[in-house]
Every structure is written in structure tokens, then in C-alpha cells.
Design an enzyme around this catalytic site. Sequence first.
Site, PDB file in Angstrom:
ATOM      1  CE  LYS A 182      -3.478   2.620   2.624  1.00 26.70           C
ATOM      2  NZ  LYS A 182      -4.671   2.415   3.699  1.00 26.70           N
ATOM      3  CE  LYS A 212      -6.154   1.863  -0.509  1.00 28.84           C
ATOM      4  NZ  LYS A 212      -6.223   2.174   1.026  1.00 28.84           N
TER       5      LYS A 212
END
Length: 327
Positions: A194, A247
Site C-alpha cells: 500500500k 493498492k
Amino acid sequence: MELVQRPRRLRGNEILRKMVRETRMDKSSLIYPMFVQEGNNGKEEIHSMPGQYRYSVDCMEEKLVELCDAGVRSVMLFGIPDRKDELGSGAYAQDGIVQKAFRKAKQVCPDLYLIGDVCMCEYTSHGHCGVLCGQEVDNDRTLELLAKTALSQVQAGADMVAPSDMMDGRVACIRRILDQNGYENTPIMSYAVKFASSFYGPFREAADSAPSFGDRKSYQMDYHNRREARKEALLDVAEGADILMVKPAMAYGDLIREIKDCTDVPMAAYSVSGEYSMVKAAARAGFIDEERVMCEMAAGAYRAGADLYISYFAGELAKCMDDGRIG
Ligand code: PBG
């Protein structure tokens, strides 16, 4: 012209194109992220995400049923509490907003698979993803609270938990507390890769979770890095992650592929709020075709290696998969 190979031969007809298609998608891989807030005031549209709402618990049912009917069988819940404090206590409260939402969702839509986003930033007064020690996020003290949060979500009805905080060691800590409480069969989907991304802007408006000072760069990853993504992914697998996530999705296709190739667990890609908002805004201005761009973005993530796709467009994508416009 004598040409042995004419790649266009396989593109001449729609039936043939679909026959030789390399990336096939399925509705069962879609996950819809949904915001829930306190109160009984129905649904409130998120300004920067047209078509997305904050739902009060008494108004979730209609949306959940609509998703189920469209064939989206999994929802990821984000809670927006009324009150925030230094320790993010709303994240692990028995009667916290997301815990109430899990109980309600299980009751009204028992066939839906429920995933809990485990993080503190929606619940802390300073908006950081953990507890502070001075101006720094204290990794090890935060772990305890994340584990409590995960457990409380599972006790309220979450079928899976997805830590998104980016503290070191959180997967192991959550695995341990779930096992100790008899939830050894509850999977963990780790937001392993992330990045500190500006694509989260609209989400932070939606959840009122922007950090009140500084940024998230001391815990979320630097988007220039690729080897570090492998390191994070492999660590999380070693700690017990069942599914890994990359992500955002759109600018990170290379990493979806990289992590897919160096691990054996299912891969999820999260097409985040900023990706959604850009498509919506450009479509509203008449600059792009919303549906076609949405489909192309999804196909890109799957082609890169995603097995699961988390998207605010999940309902619309399911319809396009049904119609054969994508898939
Ligand atoms: C919580 C969390 C965020 C998102 C998912 N979980 C925000 C952030 O890290 O700032 C972003 C999702 C999106 O932008 O759609 N930490």
C-alpha cells in the site's frame, strides 16, 4: 503481400475475439467498498465521489440487496464514527459504528461475504493510522489496538479482515489474537503493498480521515519502490496473510504482476477513490465514456494478475460482465 503471420485474422469477428480472449473475469471476484456512519438519516452523497454514499446502519439494506441481486457477493465496510479520539477507541468498541454495521448486514443479507477494513485513521482525532508518541506513530503500541479492532469486527460478523494501516508485524499480531479466540479459520487479506498515494484524496474526504499534521509517508510505501513491495509481500505471507493486496490499482499494474509472480496466494487489487473520482469527473465533463473506461481499467488490473478486484464500480462492472461488455 505475402505475410505468414497476420495477427488481425483473430480480430475480425466479435465471436472469435471473445474465443481467443486471454483475460477472463468473473463477478465472483468483485468486492464493493462501502461507508457506514452513525445516525438514522439515510444516505449522504460523498461530494468528491458522485454516486457513492455514506449509509446509516438502518439504510444499508437496500444497497446490500441491490449488490446481491447484481451478483456482487462481497462487501468491505468502512466505519465513520461520530466521535474521534487520540486512541481511536471507536475502532474497537463493541457498539462501534462498523461493529453495528456488521451485525446488521449479517442479519439482512446473510449470504453476503463481509470484509472489515482494519485501521485507525477513521477513528483517531489526529487522523493517523495508529497511536502517537509525540509526532510519530508508535508501531508496537498500535499493533495491540489493531488486533483488538480485528477481533471485535470478527465477533460482530466480519468473515474476513483486511488490515490497511501498514504497521510492521500487524498480520502476525492479528493472526495470533484471532487464533486465540477460536477464529483460526477467519482469513486475513493484507494490504501488503500500500503506497502513500494522492489517489486516496476522495476517501479521506468521505471518511474525514486526512491526517491533521504531516503525512502517511512514515508508514505507507514510497511509490518509487518495487523491491520493497516484494519485501512487504513476502513478510506478510510469512506472518500468515491469506490474500495480498496492491493498492492503488491503476498506476501499479507492474506491482500486481510482480507480487503475483513471487507469491502463491490470491492477489487483490484495490481501485481506489481517486481512480473512481477521475473517471466520474471526466465522464461528467464529456471527455471520456465512463462505462468503457471503467471496463478497461478493470481488465487492466486482472490482466496484470489480480484475482480479486475491489472497486466502487463493482455493481456496474457486474452488469457489464453479465452483458458480455467485459469479461
Ligand atoms: C485506511 C484506508 C484508506 C483507504 C483504504 N483504507 C485511506 C488511507 O490510507 O489514507 C483508501 C481507499 C480509497 O482511497 O478508496 N487507512
